[in-house]
Design a protein around this motif. Structure first.
Motif, short mmCIF file in Angstrom:
data_model
loop_
_atom_site.label_atom_id
_atom_site.label_comp_id
_atom_site.label_asym_id
_atom_site.label_seq_id
_atom_site.Cartn_x
_atom_site.Cartn_y
_atom_site.Cartn_z
N LYS A 279 -0.68 -18.05 5.87
CA LYS A 279 0.25 -16.93 6.07
C LYS A 279 -0.05 -15.89 5.01
CE LYS A 279 3.99 -19.49 8.16
NZ LYS A 279 5.40 -19.70 8.25
N ILE A 280 -0.39 -14.70 5.48
CA ILE A 280 -0.70 -13.61 4.57
C ILE A 280 0.22 -12.44 4.88
CG2 ILE A 280 -2.46 -11.96 3.81
CD1 ILE A 280 -4.60 -13.99 4.60
N SER A 281 0.78 -11.88 3.82
CA SER A 281 1.54 -10.64 3.93
C SER A 281 0.87 -9.61 3.05
CB SER A 281 2.99 -10.82 3.46
OG SER A 281 3.73 -11.56 4.39
N VAL A 282 0.63 -8.42 3.60
CA VAL A 282 0.13 -7.32 2.80
C VAL A 282 1.23 -6.27 2.75
CG1 VAL A 282 -2.32 -7.75 3.23
CG2 VAL A 282 -1.07 -6.28 4.77
N VAL A 283 1.57 -5.87 1.53
CA VAL A 283 2.66 -4.92 1.32
C VAL A 283 2.05 -3.64 0.75
CG1 VAL A 283 4.86 -4.50 0.16
CG2 VAL A 283 4.24 -6.84 0.86
N LEU A 284 2.10 -2.57 1.55
CA LEU A 284 1.55 -1.29 1.13
C LEU A 284 2.67 -0.38 0.63
CD1 LEU A 284 -0.31 -2.30 3.70
CD2 LEU A 284 -1.42 -0.14 3.23
N HIS A 285 2.38 0.30 -0.45
CA HIS A 285 3.32 1.29 -0.99
C HIS A 285 2.56 2.33 -1.80
CE1 HIS A 285 3.66 -0.69 -5.10
NE2 HIS A 285 3.14 -1.67 -4.38
N GLY A 286 3.28 3.33 -2.24
CA GLY A 286 2.63 4.39 -3.01
C GLY A 286 1.63 5.16 -2.17
N PRO A 287 0.50 5.52 -2.78
CA PRO A 287 -0.46 6.38 -2.09
C PRO A 287 -1.24 5.73 -0.95
CG PRO A 287 -1.28 5.78 -4.27
CD PRO A 287 0.12 5.25 -4.17
N THR A 288 -1.00 4.46 -0.64
CA THR A 288 -1.76 3.79 0.42
C THR A 288 -1.08 3.82 1.78
OG1 THR A 288 -0.79 1.62 -0.03
CG2 THR A 288 -2.78 2.21 -1.25
N VAL A 289 0.15 4.22 1.83
CA VAL A 289 0.93 4.14 3.08
C VAL A 289 0.28 4.94 4.21
CG1 VAL A 289 3.16 4.75 4.11
CG2 VAL A 289 3.09 3.57 1.91
N TYR A 290 -0.40 6.03 3.89
CA TYR A 290 -1.01 6.85 4.94
C TYR A 290 -2.08 6.08 5.73
CZ TYR A 290 -5.38 7.79 2.40
OH TYR A 290 -6.59 7.69 1.77
N TRP A 291 -2.58 4.98 5.16
CA TRP A 291 -3.59 4.18 5.87
C TRP A 291 -3.07 3.69 7.22
CZ3 TRP A 291 -5.32 0.15 1.63
CH2 TRP A 291 -5.95 0.82 0.57
N LEU A 292 -1.76 3.53 7.33
CA LEU A 292 -1.18 2.92 8.54
C LEU A 292 -0.47 3.92 9.44
CD1 LEU A 292 0.11 -0.33 6.84
CD2 LEU A 292 -2.03 0.04 8.06
N LEU A 293 -0.77 5.19 9.27
CA LEU A 293 -0.16 6.22 10.12
C LEU A 293 -0.86 6.28 11.48
CD1 LEU A 293 0.20 9.13 7.52
CD2 LEU A 293 2.03 7.64 8.41
N LYS A 294 -0.08 6.62 12.48
CA LYS A 294 -0.65 6.85 13.81
C LYS A 294 -1.65 8.01 13.71
CE LYS A 294 3.32 5.43 16.59
NZ LYS A 294 4.43 5.93 17.42
#
Length: 176
Positions: free
Chosen positions: A89-104
């Protein structure tokens, strides 16, 4: 006569000892170019593996965000050691300047200010989700950037904030 006998025995023993030394080859020196086989340790824990990634640095590797690249690589590393996906089980938690990686795609293009740009994280996100990885984004960061959950690619989970989520997962036994 006794003296001759003792001297003969001593000479015999001395010559027998030196013949023994001459008959054995000198010790071989190690080959400095020989490959040394060092045993490779593998995982011993093959069930109930829990890992959390804290992805907060906008650093890239192989054309995608480094944190997502390493999460995908971790799955492959466990697989190569005979660990079944169902035991990880892996969880990756993005925050700060990396959030844009997951934008549509359309929101990503607006963020990059390039109508022809594309989000290279789409493929790796789908791969991670297909392997059961939980991909999570900090809601505080998202709101701070003016985005909403609707701006994220499908399958991404929203967490209240990254730090309490990371602490919670660690308390649940996830290795950080």
């Amino acid at each position: 006569m006794r003296r001759f006998f003792i001297l003969s025995c001593f000479t015999f023993l001395l010559s027998a000892g030196t013949q023994g030394l001459a008959a054995s080859p000198p010790p071989a020196e190690p080959d400095p170019f020989a490959l040394v086989q060092i045993p490779i340790l593998t995982v011993t824990q093959k069930q109930n593996i829990r890992v959390v990634y804290d992805i907060k640095d906008d650093v890239w590797d192989a054309g995608i965000g480094k944190g997502l690249y390493y999460a995908r690589g971790l799955l492959e590393a466990y697989k190569s050691q005979g660990v079944s996906e169902k035991n990880i089980k892996i969880s990756v938690v993005l925050h700060g300047p990396t959030v844009y990686w997951l934008l549509k795609e359309d929101v990503y293009r607006q963020f990059k200010r390039d109508e022809f740009d594309f989000n290279p994280h789409d493929r790796v996100l789908h791969e991670l989700l297909a392997h059961g990885v939980s991909v999570e984004v900090c809601n505080l960061t998202l709101r701070g950037k003016g985005w909403t959950a609707d701006d994220l690619m499908p399958g991404v989970k929203l967490v209240h904030d990254a730090y309490t989520r990371l602490i919670d997962l660690q308390q649940l036994g996830y290795a950080y």
